[in-house]
Design an enzyme around this catalytic site. Structure first.
Site, mmCIF file in Angstrom:
data_model
loop_
_atom_site.group_PDB
_atom_site.id
_atom_site.type_symbol
_atom_site.label_atom_id
_atom_site.label_comp_id
_atom_site.label_asym_id
_atom_site.label_seq_id
_atom_site.Cartn_x
_atom_site.Cartn_y
_atom_site.Cartn_z
ATOM 1 N N ARG A 111 -8.943 -51.522 -50.271
ATOM 2 C CA ARG A 111 -7.626 -52.137 -50.443
ATOM 3 C C ARG A 111 -6.976 -52.488 -49.092
ATOM 4 O O ARG A 111 -6.202 -53.425 -49.005
ATOM 5 C CB ARG A 111 -6.689 -51.191 -51.197
ATOM 6 C CG ARG A 111 -7.107 -50.914 -52.644
ATOM 7 C CD ARG A 111 -6.562 -51.988 -53.566
ATOM 8 N NE ARG A 111 -6.767 -51.651 -54.961
ATOM 9 C CZ ARG A 111 -5.889 -50.997 -55.703
ATOM 10 N NH1 ARG A 111 -4.750 -50.568 -55.181
ATOM 11 N NH2 ARG A 111 -6.138 -50.759 -56.970
ATOM 12 N N ASP A 113 9.963 -53.761 -59.781
ATOM 13 C CA ASP A 113 8.697 -53.190 -59.304
ATOM 14 C C ASP A 113 8.887 -52.901 -57.817
ATOM 15 O O ASP A 113 9.768 -53.477 -57.173
ATOM 16 C CB ASP A 113 7.547 -54.192 -59.506
ATOM 17 C CG ASP A 113 6.183 -53.520 -59.536
ATOM 18 O OD1 ASP A 113 5.611 -53.356 -60.635
ATOM 19 O OD2 ASP A 113 5.686 -53.118 -58.452
HETATM 20 C C1 LIG Z 1 -0.458 -50.586 -63.871
HETATM 21 S S1 LIG Z 1 1.013 -51.478 -63.497
HETATM 22 C C2 LIG Z 1 1.875 -51.386 -65.048
HETATM 23 C C3 LIG Z 1 2.474 -52.705 -65.425
HETATM 24 C C4 LIG Z 1 3.191 -52.735 -66.761
HETATM 25 N N1 LIG Z 1 4.251 -51.765 -66.825
HETATM 26 C C5 LIG Z 1 2.225 -52.507 -67.896
HETATM 27 O O1 LIG Z 1 2.220 -51.427 -68.486
HETATM 28 O O2 LIG Z 1 1.437 -53.410 -68.205
HETATM 29 C C6 LIG Z 1 1.902 -50.268 -62.509
HETATM 30 C C7 LIG Z 1 3.026 -50.898 -61.684
HETATM 31 O O3 LIG Z 1 3.826 -49.849 -61.151
HETATM 32 C C8 LIG Z 1 4.301 -50.255 -59.885
HETATM 33 N N2 LIG Z 1 4.737 -49.078 -59.109
HETATM 34 C C9 LIG Z 1 3.971 -48.118 -58.539
HETATM 35 N N3 LIG Z 1 4.745 -47.237 -57.889
HETATM 36 C C10 LIG Z 1 6.032 -47.619 -58.067
HETATM 37 C C11 LIG Z 1 7.293 -47.113 -57.644
HETATM 38 N N4 LIG Z 1 7.393 -46.023 -56.882
HETATM 39 N N5 LIG Z 1 8.391 -47.787 -58.014
HETATM 40 C C12 LIG Z 1 8.328 -48.900 -58.777
HETATM 41 N N6 LIG Z 1 7.165 -49.440 -59.200
HETATM 42 C C13 LIG Z 1 6.027 -48.801 -58.851
HETATM 43 C C14 LIG Z 1 3.101 -50.974 -59.276
HETATM 44 O O4 LIG Z 1 3.468 -51.835 -58.225
HETATM 45 C C15 LIG Z 1 2.516 -51.701 -60.483
HETATM 46 O O5 LIG Z 1 2.928 -53.038 -60.552
#
Ligand SMILES: C[S@@+](CC[C@H](N)C(=O)[O-])C[C@H]1O[C@@H](n2cnc3c(N)ncnc32)[C@H](O)[C@@H]1O
Length: 304
Positions: A47, A149
């Site tokens: 990454r 996000d």
């Molecule tokens: C696997 S995706 C889930 C997307 C959507 N909620 C779904 O279920 O399809 C996880 C998301 O969480 C975000 N994320 C991770 N850590 C975070 C944080 N501390 N605060 C806000 N968003 C975060 C990531 O950037 C990513 O876009």
């Protein structure tokens, strides 16, 4: 790198030690709450390697020095590189059926507010908007969705609302026709979310770990799906306890299929398949609980 340590690592473009991995893991944990087990060592390398090339650096330790130096842009790029953004339109479809029933139970004369708390590239927030438009029979919906996000790159893509056509392959013809435009010429093979749908969603950056969230409730529903799995239990509990006061008494919290909230049972109670409501909520009707909550916290506060 000590000879014993170097021997453990396959030949790579840049020197990368176990210490480098631990340092990167510690940094992303402090910044985003993302907890990386040692099984993720190769993933972290793959990454971040592009960042080393773009920054023209010769080793991971130099790169991590840069990230730790207070360079805000590189800290954000580092964060963007280490988040996992997998998502889809109408992912876990049963949640949208529950959402529609919930929307139908709400009073029509009070605006509805929903927070999509880890929205990635936007498919989830637009799915919520599509479900609401279908439920209310048009785009003039008394609804605002705030979608957030931590990752600035996915937020840009979400805001643009442009996707490869294969992302909507599983949607019905009716949904595609109503909510998307197909690209032509240089945009062949792409689709764009219609402006009327985009207007229902406001995207903004929000780190769930940050002490000051720029969103204000009360929310009728919070979608916090498939992000808690990246956090340890203590971080999950902190985030969830902060979400509870932002919900209407009748509000629903949607989480991901592999997540559970048994460790915060005093705050949230399971209501359906990975759908929760506030523990101990009085059985008032949704309509009356919304009106009384709005008397102290108007919907307009969402923009604050
Ligand atoms: C696997 S995706 C889930 C997307 C959507 N909620 C779904 O279920 O399809 C996880 C998301 O969480 C975000 N994320 C991770 N850590 C975070 C944080 N501390 N605060 C806000 N968003 C975060 C990531 O950037 C990513 O876009």
């Amino acid at each position: 790198m000590p000879a014993a340590e170097a021997a453990q690592w396959p030949c790579r473009e840049f020197p990368y030690t176990e210490g480098d991995f631990r340092r990167a893991a510690e940094l992303i944990f402090r910044r985003a709450g993302i907890s990386l087990s040692s099984a993720k060592q190769d993933l972290v390398y793959s990454r971040l390697v592009r960042r080393l090339r773009e920054c023209r650096l010769g080793s991971f330790s130099e790169y991590l020095d840069l990230v730790e130096s207070g360079d805000a842009a590189e800290l954000q790029a580092f964060t963007n590189a280490l988040t996992t953004n997998l998502t889809a339109f109408f992912r876990e479809e049963h949640h949208f059926e529950i959402l529609v029933k919930h929307l139908q139970s709400l009073a029509r004369d009070v605006p509805i507010s929903i927070w999509c708390a880890a929205s990635s590239t936007g498919e989830e927030a637009y799915s919520i908007a599509m479900a609401a438009v279908e439920c209310f029979g048009g785009f003039k919906v008394p609804l605002r969705i705030v979608a957030s996000d931590i990752d600035t790159q996915v937020l840009e893509r979400a805001q643009a609302g442009v996707y490869t056509a294969d992302r909507i392959e599983r949607l019905s013809t009716e949904r595609v026709r109503r909510f998307f435009l197909r690209g032509t010429g240089s945009q062949q093979g792409m689709v764009r979310v219609r402006d009327e749908l985009r207007a229902l969603v406001r995207f903004e950056q929000l780190n769930l770990l940050s002490p000051d969230w720029a969103v204000k409730g009360p929310f009728d529903a919070i979608f916090c799906r498939n992000v808690l799995i990246y956090f340890d239990k203590a971080t999950q509990a902190t985030v969830l306890r902060r979400m509870a006061p932002l919900m209407h008494p009748h509000g629903l919290l949607f989480i991901g299929h592999s997540e559970s909230l048994f460790h915060v049972a005093e705050v949230f109670t399971l209501q359906g398949r990975t759908v929760y409501n506030l523990t101990g909520t009085r059985a008032t009707s949704a309509a009356s609980s919304r009106r009384s909550a709005l008397a102290v916290a108007p919907f307009g506060a969402l923009r604050g």
